[in-house]
Design a protein around this motif. Structure first.
Motif, short mmCIF file in Angstrom:
data_model
loop_
_atom_site.label_atom_id
_atom_site.label_comp_id
_atom_site.label_asym_id
_atom_site.label_seq_id
_atom_site.Cartn_x
_atom_site.Cartn_y
_atom_site.Cartn_z
N GLU A 19 0.83 -1.21 0.00
CA GLU A 19 0.00 0.00 0.00
C GLU A 19 0.87 1.25 0.00
OE1 GLU A 19 -2.43 -0.78 3.44
OE2 GLU A 19 -4.10 -1.47 2.21
N ALA A 20 1.94 1.25 0.79
CA ALA A 20 2.84 2.40 0.84
C ALA A 20 3.51 2.62 -0.52
CB ALA A 20 3.89 2.20 1.94
N THR A 21 3.94 1.54 -1.15
CA THR A 21 4.56 1.63 -2.47
C THR A 21 3.57 2.16 -3.49
OG1 THR A 21 6.07 -0.19 -1.97
CG2 THR A 21 5.71 0.31 -4.30
N ALA A 22 2.35 1.65 -3.46
CA ALA A 22 1.31 2.09 -4.40
C ALA A 22 1.02 3.58 -4.20
CB ALA A 22 0.05 1.27 -4.23
N LYS A 23 0.96 4.03 -2.94
CA LYS A 23 0.68 5.44 -2.67
C LYS A 23 1.82 6.31 -3.20
CE LYS A 23 -0.31 8.78 0.98
NZ LYS A 23 0.39 9.83 0.27
N ALA A 24 3.04 5.89 -2.98
CA ALA A 24 4.20 6.66 -3.46
C ALA A 24 4.19 6.76 -4.98
CB ALA A 24 5.50 6.03 -2.97
N LYS A 25 3.88 5.66 -5.64
CA LYS A 25 3.83 5.68 -7.11
C LYS A 25 2.69 6.55 -7.61
CE LYS A 25 6.17 1.33 -8.00
NZ LYS A 25 6.11 0.01 -8.60
N ARG A 26 1.55 6.46 -6.92
CA ARG A 26 0.39 7.28 -7.30
C ARG A 26 0.71 8.77 -7.12
NH1 ARG A 26 -3.19 4.46 -4.86
NH2 ARG A 26 -2.93 5.46 -2.85
N ASP A 27 1.35 9.12 -6.02
CA ASP A 27 1.74 10.51 -5.78
C ASP A 27 2.72 11.00 -6.85
OD1 ASP A 27 0.13 10.51 -3.54
OD2 ASP A 27 1.78 10.33 -2.10
N SER A 28 3.68 10.16 -7.20
CA SER A 28 4.65 10.51 -8.23
C SER A 28 3.95 10.71 -9.57
CB SER A 28 5.71 9.42 -8.35
OG SER A 28 6.57 9.68 -9.41
N TYR A 29 3.05 9.80 -9.90
CA TYR A 29 2.28 9.91 -11.14
C TYR A 29 1.48 11.20 -11.16
CZ TYR A 29 -1.55 9.10 -14.42
OH TYR A 29 -2.47 9.23 -15.42
N ASN A 30 0.79 11.48 -10.06
CA ASN A 30 -0.02 12.70 -10.00
C ASN A 30 0.83 13.96 -10.14
OD1 ASN A 30 -2.43 11.32 -9.74
ND2 ASN A 30 -2.42 11.38 -7.50
N SER A 31 2.00 13.98 -9.52
CA SER A 31 2.90 15.13 -9.64
C SER A 31 3.36 15.30 -11.07
CB SER A 31 4.13 14.94 -8.74
OG SER A 31 3.75 14.95 -7.39
N THR A 32 3.73 14.20 -11.72
CA THR A 32 4.17 14.27 -13.11
C THR A 32 3.02 14.74 -14.00
OG1 THR A 32 5.74 12.47 -12.73
CG2 THR A 32 5.14 12.93 -15.02
N LEU A 33 1.84 14.22 -13.78
CA LEU A 33 0.67 14.61 -14.57
C LEU A 33 0.38 16.10 -14.42
CD1 LEU A 33 -1.55 13.63 -16.45
CD2 LEU A 33 -2.93 13.12 -14.42
N GLU A 34 0.46 16.59 -13.18
CA GLU A 34 0.23 18.02 -12.95
C GLU A 34 1.29 18.87 -13.64
OE1 GLU A 34 -2.38 19.66 -11.61
OE2 GLU A 34 -3.28 17.67 -11.61
N ALA A 35 2.55 18.41 -13.61
CA ALA A 35 3.63 19.15 -14.26
C ALA A 35 3.41 19.18 -15.79
CB ALA A 35 4.97 18.50 -13.95
N ILE A 36 2.96 18.07 -16.33
CA ILE A 36 2.67 18.03 -17.78
C ILE A 36 1.53 18.98 -18.11
CG2 ILE A 36 1.74 16.57 -19.62
CD1 ILE A 36 3.34 14.22 -18.32
N LYS A 37 0.48 18.97 -17.31
CA LYS A 37 -0.67 19.84 -17.54
C LYS A 37 -0.29 21.31 -17.46
CE LYS A 37 -4.40 16.80 -15.95
NZ LYS A 37 -5.40 16.61 -14.89
N SER A 38 0.59 21.62 -16.52
CA SER A 38 0.96 23.04 -16.35
C SER A 38 2.11 23.46 -17.27
CB SER A 38 1.33 23.30 -14.89
OG SER A 38 2.53 22.63 -14.56
N GLY A 39 2.67 22.50 -17.99
CA GLY A 39 3.74 22.81 -18.93
C GLY A 39 5.10 22.96 -18.29
N THR A 40 5.26 22.51 -17.08
CA THR A 40 6.55 22.65 -16.39
C THR A 40 7.36 21.34 -16.40
OG1 THR A 40 5.55 22.12 -14.27
CG2 THR A 40 5.71 24.45 -14.88
N TYR A 41 6.89 20.36 -17.14
CA TYR A 41 7.59 19.06 -17.15
C TYR A 41 8.69 19.07 -18.14
CZ TYR A 41 8.42 14.03 -17.35
OH TYR A 41 9.00 12.80 -17.29
#
Length: 59
Positions: A37-59
């Motif tokens: 569960e901890a690993t899944a949460k960390a991966k989900r958080d990383s994915y969400n951060s990357t997705l937000e960076a892509i959406k905002s154009g800062t990736y």
């Protein structure tokens, strides 16, 4: 102590040990679940951060 009494005592010991091993196995499974569960949460958080960076154009 008769052979029958000793056998009965050994059978009880085996039952107790099986229960204990079952409890140990359950604890191990609980730890594995918590780690997964901890690993899944960390991966989900990383994915969400990357997705937000892509959406905002800062990736």
């Amino acid at each position: 102590m008769t052979i029958e009494e000793r056998l009965s005592e050994l059978e009880l010991t085996v039952k107790v040990m099986k229960c204990h091993l079952g409890d140990v196995h359950l604890e191990s499974l609980k730890r594995q679940l918590e780690e997964s569960e901890a690993t899944a949460k960390a991966k989900r958080d990383s994915y969400n951060s990357t997705l937000e960076a892509i959406k905002s154009g800062t990736y």
